[in-house]
Design an enzyme around this catalytic site. Sequence first.
Site, PDB file in Angstrom:
ATOM      1  N   GLU A  25      81.527  25.521 -26.503  1.00 48.78           N
ATOM      2  CA  GLU A  25      80.478  24.545 -25.885  1.00 48.78           C
ATOM      3  C   GLU A  25      80.359  23.222 -26.786  1.00 48.78           C
ATOM      4  OE1 GLU A  25      77.534  27.957 -24.004  1.00 48.78           O
ATOM      5  OE2 GLU A  25      77.497  27.454 -26.273  1.00 48.78           O
ATOM      6  N   CYS A  76      77.267  16.936 -30.125  1.00 46.43           N
ATOM      7  CA  CYS A  76      77.607  17.764 -30.859  1.00 46.43           C
ATOM      8  C   CYS A  76      78.665  18.656 -30.571  1.00 46.43           C
ATOM      9  CB  CYS A  76      76.330  18.937 -30.975  1.00 46.43           C
ATOM     10  SG  CYS A  76      76.444  20.230 -31.835  1.00 46.43           S
ATOM     11  N   CYS A  79      83.678  31.867 -35.308  1.00 48.61           N
ATOM     12  CA  CYS A  79      83.600  31.708 -36.694  1.00 48.61           C
ATOM     13  C   CYS A  79      83.726  32.921 -37.434  1.00 48.61           C
ATOM     14  CB  CYS A  79      82.212  30.823 -36.983  1.00 48.61           C
ATOM     15  SG  CYS A  79      81.975  30.342 -38.598  1.00 48.61           S
ATOM     16  N   CYS A 113      76.941  34.073 -40.777  1.00 44.31           N
ATOM     17  CA  CYS A 113      75.363  33.668 -41.344  1.00 44.31           C
ATOM     18  C   CYS A 113      74.643  34.546 -40.443  1.00 44.31           C
ATOM     19  CB  CYS A 113      75.031  32.307 -41.069  1.00 44.31           C
ATOM     20  SG  CYS A 113      76.421  31.305 -42.073  1.00 44.31           S
ATOM     21  N   CYS A 142      72.680  33.151 -37.403  1.00 40.48           N
ATOM     22  CA  CYS A 142      73.527  32.281 -36.576  1.00 40.48           C
ATOM     23  C   CYS A 142      74.072  33.277 -35.381  1.00 40.48           C
ATOM     24  CB  CYS A 142      74.499  31.689 -37.321  1.00 40.48           C
ATOM     25  SG  CYS A 142      75.584  30.535 -36.131  1.00 40.48           S
ATOM     26  N   GLY A 174      81.589  27.052 -35.096  1.00 36.88           N
ATOM     27  CA  GLY A 174      82.655  27.069 -36.016  1.00 36.88           C
ATOM     28  C   GLY A 174      82.289  26.540 -37.331  1.00 36.88           C
ATOM     29  N   SER A 218      78.955  19.069 -40.752  1.00 35.48           N
ATOM     30  CA  SER A 218      78.246  20.167 -41.314  1.00 35.48           C
ATOM     31  C   SER A 218      79.010  21.231 -41.777  1.00 35.48           C
ATOM     32  CB  SER A 218      77.184  20.765 -40.371  1.00 35.48           C
ATOM     33  OG  SER A 218      76.429  21.383 -40.623  1.00 35.48           O
ATOM     34  N   ASN A 250      66.016  29.003 -34.142  1.00 34.26           N
ATOM     35  CA  ASN A 250      66.204  29.275 -32.727  1.00 34.26           C
ATOM     36  C   ASN A 250      66.567  30.739 -32.534  1.00 34.26           C
ATOM     37  OD1 ASN A 250      65.731  26.518 -31.561  1.00 34.26           O
ATOM     38  ND2 ASN A 250      67.561  26.080 -32.777  1.00 34.26           N
ATOM     39  N   CYS A 299      70.705  24.464 -31.808  1.00 34.83           N
ATOM     40  CA  CYS A 299      71.508  25.153 -33.179  1.00 34.83           C
ATOM     41  C   CYS A 299      71.505  26.597 -32.830  1.00 34.83           C
ATOM     42  CB  CYS A 299      71.121  24.455 -34.293  1.00 34.83           C
ATOM     43  SG  CYS A 299      71.244  22.744 -34.879  1.00 34.83           S
TER      44      CYS A 299
HETATM   45  N1  SAH Z   1      79.388  25.901 -39.373  1.00 35.30           N
HETATM   46  C1  SAH Z   1      78.553  24.886 -39.583  1.00 35.30           C
HETATM   47  C2  SAH Z   1      78.396  23.970 -38.649  1.00 35.30           C
HETATM   48  C3  SAH Z   1      77.777  24.562 -37.327  1.00 35.30           C
HETATM   49  S1  SAH Z   1      76.143  25.258 -37.582  1.00 35.30           S
HETATM   50  C4  SAH Z   1      77.624  25.017 -40.778  1.00 35.30           C
HETATM   51  O1  SAH Z   1      77.150  26.410 -40.782  1.00 35.30           O
HETATM   52  O2  SAH Z   1      77.008  24.212 -41.174  1.00 35.30           O
HETATM   53  C5  SAH Z   1      75.086  23.795 -37.245  1.00 35.30           C
HETATM   54  C6  SAH Z   1      73.671  24.118 -37.835  1.00 35.30           C
HETATM   55  O3  SAH Z   1      73.015  25.119 -37.254  1.00 35.30           O
HETATM   56  C7  SAH Z   1      73.902  24.770 -39.415  1.00 35.30           C
HETATM   57  O4  SAH Z   1      73.046  24.095 -40.133  1.00 35.30           O
HETATM   58  C8  SAH Z   1      73.418  26.207 -39.122  1.00 35.30           C
HETATM   59  O5  SAH Z   1      73.168  26.932 -40.246  1.00 35.30           O
HETATM   60  C9  SAH Z   1      72.181  25.994 -38.009  1.00 35.30           C
HETATM   61  N2  SAH Z   1      72.007  27.191 -37.333  1.00 35.30           N
HETATM   62  C10 SAH Z   1      72.637  28.399 -37.054  1.00 35.30           C
HETATM   63  N3  SAH Z   1      72.207  29.230 -36.332  1.00 35.30           N
HETATM   64  C11 SAH Z   1      70.785  28.649 -36.174  1.00 35.30           C
HETATM   65  C12 SAH Z   1      69.489  29.278 -35.429  1.00 35.30           C
HETATM   66  N4  SAH Z   1      69.654  30.485 -34.872  1.00 35.30           N
HETATM   67  N5  SAH Z   1      68.511  28.446 -35.605  1.00 35.30           N
HETATM   68  C13 SAH Z   1      68.489  27.269 -36.310  1.00 35.30           C
HETATM   69  N6  SAH Z   1      69.636  26.891 -36.745  1.00 35.30           N
HETATM   70  C14 SAH Z   1      70.783  27.347 -36.766  1.00 35.30           C
HETATM   71 FE1  SF4 Z   2      77.540  30.401 -40.279  1.00 29.39          FE
HETATM   72 FE2  SF4 Z   2      77.832  27.604 -39.424  1.00 29.39          FE
HETATM   73 FE3  SF4 Z   2      79.759  29.924 -38.806  1.00 29.39          FE
HETATM   74 FE4  SF4 Z   2      77.184  29.797 -37.775  1.00 29.39          FE
HETATM   75  S1  SF4 Z   2      78.896  28.553 -37.218  1.00 29.39           S
HETATM   76  S2  SF4 Z   2      78.051  31.785 -38.953  1.00 29.39           S
HETATM   77  S3  SF4 Z   2      76.060  28.754 -39.192  1.00 29.39           S
HETATM   78  S4  SF4 Z   2      79.265  29.014 -40.874  1.00 29.39           S
END
Ligand code: SAH
Ligand code: SF4
Length: 401
Positions: free
Chosen positions: A118, A131, A138, A142, A145, A203, A235, A334, A377
């Site tokens: 996406e 974005c 990934c 986390c 996420c 990713g 990021s 989110n 995000c």
């Molecule tokens: N993998 C990288 C970039 C993609 S995620 C990273 O983790 O930085 C982009 C951003 O969205 C990151 O700061 C991540 O922690 C945040 N994010 C992921 N899931 C989210 C959610 N459910 N609500 C708000 N932010 C979120």
């Molecule tokens: Fe974590 Fe970023 Fe991968 Fe989501 S996309 S699992 S926030 S490293």
Amino acid sequence: MLQTTPVSAPATELPPAPQPTLAGLTRAALANALGQIGVPEKQRRMRVGQLSSWMYVRGVRSFDDMTDVSKDLRSRLAERFSLERPEIVSEQVSIDGTRKWLLRLPIRGHDRRAPEIETVYIPESDRGTLCISSQVGCTLSCSFCHTGTQRLVRNLEPHEIVGQILMARDRIGDWPGATPPEDSRLLPEGDRKITNIVLMGMGEPLYNFENVRDAMEVAADGDGLSMSKRRITLSTSGVVPEIGRWGAEAGTMLAISLHAVRDELRDELVPINRKYPIKELLDACRNYPGLTNARRITFEYVMLEGINDSLADARELVRLLAGIPAKINLIPFNPWPGSSYTCSSWDQIERFADVVNRAGYASPVRTPRGRDILAACGQLKSESEKLRASERGAALTDGGS
Ligand code: SAH
Ligand code: SF4
């Protein structure tokens, strides 16, 4: 005498593989492609310049439009290559003008089915931010996420990363002389509709280092897409050994997904912390090349109710970042189907933001955008999962969502 009749291809034969695209390739890869069709080495540099200019400055989608390239070379190019972008499966437009595309990439190697990613476009009056994704899925997980619940399918190739920019510029009419889309009222005012790029889609970009670096070289090429590196932000969840290298080799802006101020909690929220704890991460940030007050690192902090949103956490956040040229970005959580967290209340976000503000960090809360189309995000998985194959056939929805 027996007559030989031509034998038609067996019914099981696969359709011919699509021609590889040149759109999104680096200069080196373009030179290589030209070599494959017999362009002599000493002409390649000049030809690469022509191709780059047509593809990345003008956005042409047909070799026939490359009028300063000889007819013969144009037809040799068209025999072997295409200028295709990633295939658009669906396009959704939010009431706030945010656009989200679900893209299908060609099947490669061991892929069992065509991978999907996406890309999201967020227009504001003075800028347009794209974005983009760096991987399908990934490897990290986390806990807040949605992308993290999907296994890693594969890394994106440089041209698939650049292809997201080209596709978005096609769709929003961001090429010289292009027709704007039907609903263009929420696009930014300036000439360029995409002014900023954030590697914040699906990713972990530092786990696809070379491909993302090469793609950003194409994006920042002054004779091509010409994005300023100061307007490109990578990021990362905190792949410490690659942070300094990224600064040295790519030199874009950096954002760190911090989300917690104590290792114990960060180990849970951002499990890569077990490998690279907060202190090591912040040391790598302090040493990021080129940091100044005009070039700060963004620290992202997702607001999770009762988990990381106390005022003591806010004070610790400010203390930890002292001495690092930093911006703080508080992201309202989110939710996604099945997620086990709740977003902090608006009052609590404001109280938290006050502490951060008083320490000298301006406007720290990120306004959620495109919520009606699940474009925010961390939600970049749900929609692709929800869409059934039969629904995907639906024509592109240009207008509303
Ligand atoms: N993998 C990288 C970039 C993609 S995620 C990273 O983790 O930085 C982009 C951003 O969205 C990151 O700061 C991540 O922690 C945040 N994010 C992921 N899931 C989210 C959610 N459910 N609500 C708000 N932010 C979120
Ligand atoms: Fe974590 Fe970023 Fe991968 Fe989501 S996309 S699992 S926030 S490293």
